[in-house]
Scaffold this active site. Structure first.
Site, PDB file in Angstrom:
ATOM      1  N   HIS A 170       0.859  -1.204   0.000  1.00  0.00           N
ATOM      2  CA  HIS A 170       0.000   0.000   0.000  1.00  0.00           C
ATOM      3  C   HIS A 170       0.885   1.240   0.000  1.00  0.00           C
ATOM      4  CE1 HIS A 170      -3.790   2.173   1.707  1.00  0.00           C
ATOM      5  NE2 HIS A 170      -2.906   3.103   1.336  1.00  0.00           N
ATOM      6  N   HIS A 204       1.373   5.424  -1.827  1.00  0.00           N
ATOM      7  CA  HIS A 204       0.950   6.522  -2.703  1.00  0.00           C
ATOM      8  C   HIS A 204       2.199   7.123  -3.327  1.00  0.00           C
ATOM      9  CE1 HIS A 204      -3.122   6.547  -0.912  1.00  0.00           C
ATOM     10  NE2 HIS A 204      -2.468   6.142   0.162  1.00  0.00           N
ATOM     11  N   LEU A 205       2.313   6.983  -4.658  1.00  0.00           N
ATOM     12  CA  LEU A 205       3.481   7.548  -5.351  1.00  0.00           C
ATOM     13  C   LEU A 205       3.168   8.857  -6.058  1.00  0.00           C
ATOM     14  CD1 LEU A 205       5.278   4.416  -6.893  1.00  0.00           C
ATOM     15  CD2 LEU A 205       5.692   5.540  -4.696  1.00  0.00           C
ATOM     16  N   ASN A 225      -5.414   7.053  -6.016  1.00  0.00           N
ATOM     17  CA  ASN A 225      -6.146   8.300  -5.708  1.00  0.00           C
ATOM     18  C   ASN A 225      -5.429   9.529  -6.258  1.00  0.00           C
ATOM     19  OD1 ASN A 225      -4.103   7.931  -3.758  1.00  0.00           O
ATOM     20  ND2 ASN A 225      -5.206   9.115  -2.212  1.00  0.00           N
ATOM     21  N   LYS A 228      -9.621  -0.561  -5.460  1.00  0.00           N
ATOM     22  CA  LYS A 228      -9.658   0.098  -4.155  1.00  0.00           C
ATOM     23  C   LYS A 228     -11.001   0.762  -3.919  1.00  0.00           C
ATOM     24  CE  LYS A 228      -7.902   2.008  -0.339  1.00  0.00           C
ATOM     25  NZ  LYS A 228      -6.779   2.908  -0.138  1.00  0.00           N
ATOM     26  N   HIS A 277     -10.446   1.193   2.156  1.00  0.00           N
ATOM     27  CA  HIS A 277     -10.218   2.221   3.168  1.00  0.00           C
ATOM     28  C   HIS A 277     -11.415   2.122   4.116  1.00  0.00           C
ATOM     29  CE1 HIS A 277      -8.567   6.138   4.672  1.00  0.00           C
ATOM     30  NE2 HIS A 277      -9.745   6.077   5.256  1.00  0.00           N
ATOM     31  N   HIS A 316      -4.487  -0.472   6.170  1.00  0.00           N
ATOM     32  CA  HIS A 316      -3.954   0.354   7.278  1.00  0.00           C
ATOM     33  C   HIS A 316      -4.820   0.319   8.542  1.00  0.00           C
ATOM     34  CE1 HIS A 316      -6.724   3.019   5.236  1.00  0.00           C
ATOM     35  NE2 HIS A 316      -5.856   3.442   4.348  1.00  0.00           N
ATOM     36  N   LEU A 338      -4.699   9.419   7.840  1.00  0.00           N
ATOM     37  CA  LEU A 338      -5.994   8.744   7.974  1.00  0.00           C
ATOM     38  C   LEU A 338      -5.838   7.273   7.594  1.00  0.00           C
ATOM     39  CD1 LEU A 338      -8.341  11.486   6.536  1.00  0.00           C
ATOM     40  CD2 LEU A 338      -8.258  10.656   8.901  1.00  0.00           C
ATOM     41  N   ASP A 372       1.470   2.732   3.466  1.00  0.00           N
ATOM     42  CA  ASP A 372       0.602   3.900   3.291  1.00  0.00           C
ATOM     43  C   ASP A 372       1.425   5.186   3.230  1.00  0.00           C
ATOM     44  OD1 ASP A 372      -1.763   5.285   2.838  1.00  0.00           O
ATOM     45  OD2 ASP A 372      -2.247   5.471   4.967  1.00  0.00           O
ATOM     46  N   HIS A 421       3.073  14.648   1.117  1.00  0.00           N
ATOM     47  CA  HIS A 421       2.452  15.958   0.873  1.00  0.00           C
ATOM     48  C   HIS A 421       3.545  17.002   1.086  1.00  0.00           C
ATOM     49  CE1 HIS A 421      -1.817  14.652   0.902  1.00  0.00           C
ATOM     50  NE2 HIS A 421      -1.428  13.767   1.808  1.00  0.00           N
ATOM     51  N   ALA A 440      -3.889  15.070   5.257  1.00  0.00           N
ATOM     52  CA  ALA A 440      -3.636  13.794   5.938  1.00  0.00           C
ATOM     53  C   ALA A 440      -2.637  12.982   5.138  1.00  0.00           C
ATOM     54  CB  ALA A 440      -4.935  13.020   6.077  1.00  0.00           C
TER      55      ALA A 440
HETATM   56  C1  NCD Z   1      -3.566   9.206   1.921  1.00  0.00           C
HETATM   57  C2  NCD Z   1      -3.135  10.216   0.862  1.00  0.00           C
HETATM   58  O1  NCD Z   1      -2.595  11.275   1.215  1.00  0.00           O
HETATM   59  O2  NCD Z   1      -3.313   9.921  -0.326  1.00  0.00           O
HETATM   60  N1  NCD Z   1      -3.538   9.870   3.195  1.00  0.00           N
HETATM   61  C3  NCD Z   1      -3.463   9.263   4.400  1.00  0.00           C
HETATM   62  O3  NCD Z   1      -3.571   9.954   5.401  1.00  0.00           O
HETATM   63  N2  NCD Z   1      -3.254   7.966   4.521  1.00  0.00           N
HETATM   64  C4  NCD Z   1      -4.895   8.631   1.600  1.00  0.00           C
HETATM   65  C5  NCD Z   1      -5.254   7.419   2.422  1.00  0.00           C
HETATM   66  O4  NCD Z   1      -4.680   6.341   2.234  1.00  0.00           O
HETATM   67  O5  NCD Z   1      -6.121   7.518   3.286  1.00  0.00           O
HETATM   68 ZN    ZN Z   2      -3.325   5.104   1.648  1.00  0.00          ZN
END
Ligand code: NCD
Ligand code: ZN
Length: 339
Positions: free
Chosen positions: A14, A16-17, A42, A99, A136, A174, A219, A247, A251, A263
């Site tokens: 899991h 996010h790239l 996402n 997802k 999620h 998560h 989150l 996860d 940001h 988040a």
């Molecule tokens: C994730 C994101 O920033 O894309 N943020 C997070 O707090 N985990 C989205 C997610 O997996 O909930």
């Molecule tokens: Zn995530």
């Protein structure tokens, strides 16, 4: 005392790239630690079609040149998702999984599913073809306290889903609560969960004591200490139902240190060093390989990786910044390093 640990190459189930400049910046961190990763869809707009998935896979490959890294692409479910298109994307080898983001549950979930009943035909088809559903697991109802949203999701949505679609492979992503641990433990073998490093290391005090700390905010939000301990026990239990999913969610610093901060915790650069420290503290180093390298592929029905990595006791100094992003454990020294 074990000072060196050699394990089969691990995967991140899991991550996010992102895309564009952020993808170019962060992808190499994940590719340096993991053989494969489940890439969350996402983006804005989200990855919904096989064509978009294949194009995103190519952009990730371009961002990790010469690295032995395989991105596993995931479809983003919306109210309009179509069973035939989903099956086609899976059959063509583009989409490893799909997802489910409840609409407005988290970053980039505005196009998510408003009512699970709307996607039942898609989920039924996924169950038939063995395509995993990644969830999620938080309700979005305004009357539910944010610290209760995961536990309430189990009662209102997940229990019924597991009952109604008993062959659907589900990854509860998560997990952060003892309720989630108990649910997954007692569910049938087609239900598993990923666990992040932050939910093993911090409870909600890290976010709120002595000032508000936006870099500890993600989150699902970190919960009370009793929940952290339950999630830790699950991770080191050796149960094949629990596996590594960072996860990691980068940001830029100014979007976290803001009146309404985003988040997401960016843990990719030192994820393995962070996880292994937990297994060491729990006297469970012998169970790390299962969690990091075996339970995930076994659940997804994918081959185990060839090759190994070695971690050894020694200092890893985590910098205050990785470019425009503040990493998890910024400014701390971890007790293990990746050789
Ligand atoms: C994730 C994101 O920033 O894309 N943020 C997070 O707090 N985990 C989205 C997610 O997996 O909930
Ligand atoms: Zn995530």
């Amino acid at each position: 005392m074990t000072d060196r640990l050699t394990i089969r190459r691990p995967d991140d189930w899991h991550v996010h790239l992102r895309d564009g400049a952020m993808l170019a910046h962060v992808a190499k961190y994940t590719a340096a630690q993991f053989a494969r990763a489940i890439i969350m869809p996402n983006l804005s707009p989200p990855v919904t079609t096989a064509e978009e998935g294949a194009a995103y896979r190519d952009r990730i490959r371009a961002a990790t040149p010469g690295m032995d890294f395989t991105p596993l692409i995931v479809a983003y479910l919306t109210d309009a998702s179509d069973p035939d298109q989903m099956a086609r994307g899976h059959g063509e080898g583009v989409f490893t999984a799909a997802k489910l983001y409840p609409a407005h549950a988290t970053t980039g979930s505005a196009h998510g599913v408003t009512d699970i009943a709307k996607i039942m035909p898609v989920l039924e088809r996924m169950a038939e073809i063995g395509m995993p559903l990644l969830i999620h697991g938080e309700v979005t109802d305004h009357d539910v306290d944010i610290f209760d949203r995961e536990a309430v999701f189990i009662e209102r949505t997940l229990k019924g889903l597991v009952r109604d679609l008993p062959t659907l492979k589900i990854v509860f992503e998560h997990i952060t609560t003892s309720e989630a641990v108990d649910f997954v433990m007692s569910a049938p073998a087609n239900v598993a969960a990923t666990i992040t490093p932050q939910h093993l290391h911090i409870n909600r005090n890290a976010m709120l004591v002595g000032g508000i700390r936006p870099h500890a905010y993600c989150l699902p939000v970190a919960k009370r200490e009793q929940h952290r301990l339950a999630v830790r026990a699950a991770a080191v239990s050796g149960s094949p139902k629990f596996f590594l999913g960072t996860d990691s969610a980068p940001h830029a610093v100014h979007t976290k240190e803001a009146a309404c901060g985003c988040a997401g915790i960016f843990n990719a650069p030192y994820a393995l060093e962070s996880y292994v420290a937990v297994f060491d503290e729990e006297d469970a180093l012998d169970r790390f390989e299962g969690f990091a390298s075996e339970h995930g592929p076994n659940f997804y029905g994918l081959p185990l990786n060839g090759g190994t990595i070695t971690l050894e006791r020694g200092e890893t100094v985590v910098p205050e910044r990785c470019g425009e992003v503040v990493p998890f454990h910024a400014g701390e020294t971890l007790g293990w390093r990746l050789v």
